[in-house]
Design a protein around this motif. Structure first.
Motif: not given
Length: 329
Positions: A156, A193, A203, A207-208
């Motif tokens: 990420l 997260y 994020r 996306e996570i």
């Protein structure tokens, strides 16, 4: 008649050569201590990493290596407390980086390849080293989870401070006995997260979950549980925090990014951001700003970068433009 020793030229040369060498070395040492311009005394300026003349100020040498510690101490007790050997400790490793590692390269200190017998010996030592580093189930759990956090953070593009915070959150969850009934990957993903949101580099859940080994519903459920049980203070995600990343991925200008920020600021004043996804608002603001600044960006491009559907972008960017028009009037 007494015998007098006869001295030859060779003997005289052998006796004078050592004196000449010592005199030359002493003269060189004096030259190093004296300024080549005025003959003044040279002093070391540690603050600027230079060697300067005390009289005329000539800089004789610069760019010297400071071999001292990177910290400062104001008394003996503080100096003893801060002194250390090796790398600093970190929460991103299950043993906080205090143990030793045996490298995977089968080479010696001189870069030469090891023999087959030595390679087998080193492999056995690596195996036993790993066994001693993770002596119980808790350490094995921590090692697996911190490895997952590091892998996902790298995918990420999250900075080191987020990884450190996520590691601390997971350690707290492990100490509070929050893992029974939940997967290691799920709690590790939830910790990352939460850490990203606390650090102001959030994020989205999509996306996570894209880089995690667990599904999105489990990540959301575990995140809410960890935040509630640990009492973490996580502020609602600000749509503006997503704008720089979206603008960078789409290769947009600074003018477009500033325009998107203005659109979001107006939306906050009008209160239309309440109850809406911050990712969707940020994506819509970037798309609307690109239209206003005449940049060639499609809804599909923004949708792929933000992982938001084109329908959401269309609905939100109309609302943002209406709020902008109302504020202008």
């Amino acid at each position: 008649m007494t015998d007098t020793p006869i001295r030859t030229r060779t003997d005289e040369r052998e006796q004078t050569e050592p004196e000449t060498e010592s005199e030359a070395s002493a003269e060189t040492a004096r030259e190093r201590e004296q300024c080549p311009e005025c003959g003044g005394r040279l002093v070391a300026d540690d603050e600027h990493a230079e060697t300067v003349c005390e009289d005329c100020g000539l800089v004789v040498d610069e760019g010297e290596i400071d071999r001292g510690p990177e910290w400062r101490a104001f008394d003996a007790a503080e100096k003893d407390e801060k002194s250390r050997v090796g790398a600093p400790t970190t929460n991103m490793m299950h043993d906080q980086g205090l143990s030793t590692n045996i490298g995977w390269q089968n080479k010696d200190a001189y870069g030469k390849s090891l023999s087959s017998r030595q390679r087998e010996k080193m492999q056995r030592l690596r195996t036993w080293n790993e066994r001693f580093r993770t002596r119980n189930s808790r350490e094995r759990n921590l090692k697996q989870a911190l490895g997952e956090i590091d892998r996902m953070a790298s995918a990420l593009g999250l900075p080191e401070n987020v990884r450190e915070t996520a590691s601390v959150i997971y350690r707290r969850a492990l100490e509070e006995d929050l893992l029974p009934g939940r997967s290691i990957e799920g709690v590790a993903t939830a910790s990352l997260y939460a850490a990203a949101r606390q650090a102001g580099t959030p994020r989205s859940l999509d996306e996570i979950s894209a880089v995690s080994r667990v599904e999105k519903p489990e990540v959301a459920r575990t995140y809410r549980y960890v935040v509630r049980e640990l009492g973490l203070e996580v502020q609602p995600a600000d749509p503006e925090s997503y704008v720089p990343r979206f603008a960078s991925d789409l290769d947009l200008s600074d003018e477009t990014e500033l325009r998107a920020r203005d659109l979001l600021a107006t939306a906050k004043e009008k209160g239309i951001h309440s109850g809406k996804s911050p990712v969707g608002l940020a994506a819509a603001a970037v798309y609307a700003a690109a239209l206003l600044t005449n940049e060639q960006v499609t809804q599909n491009d923004v949708s792929e970068v933000a992982s938001i559907s084109e329908v959401t972008i269309r609905n939100r960017y109309h609302e943002l433009l209406e709020a902008e028009d109302g504020a202008t009037v």
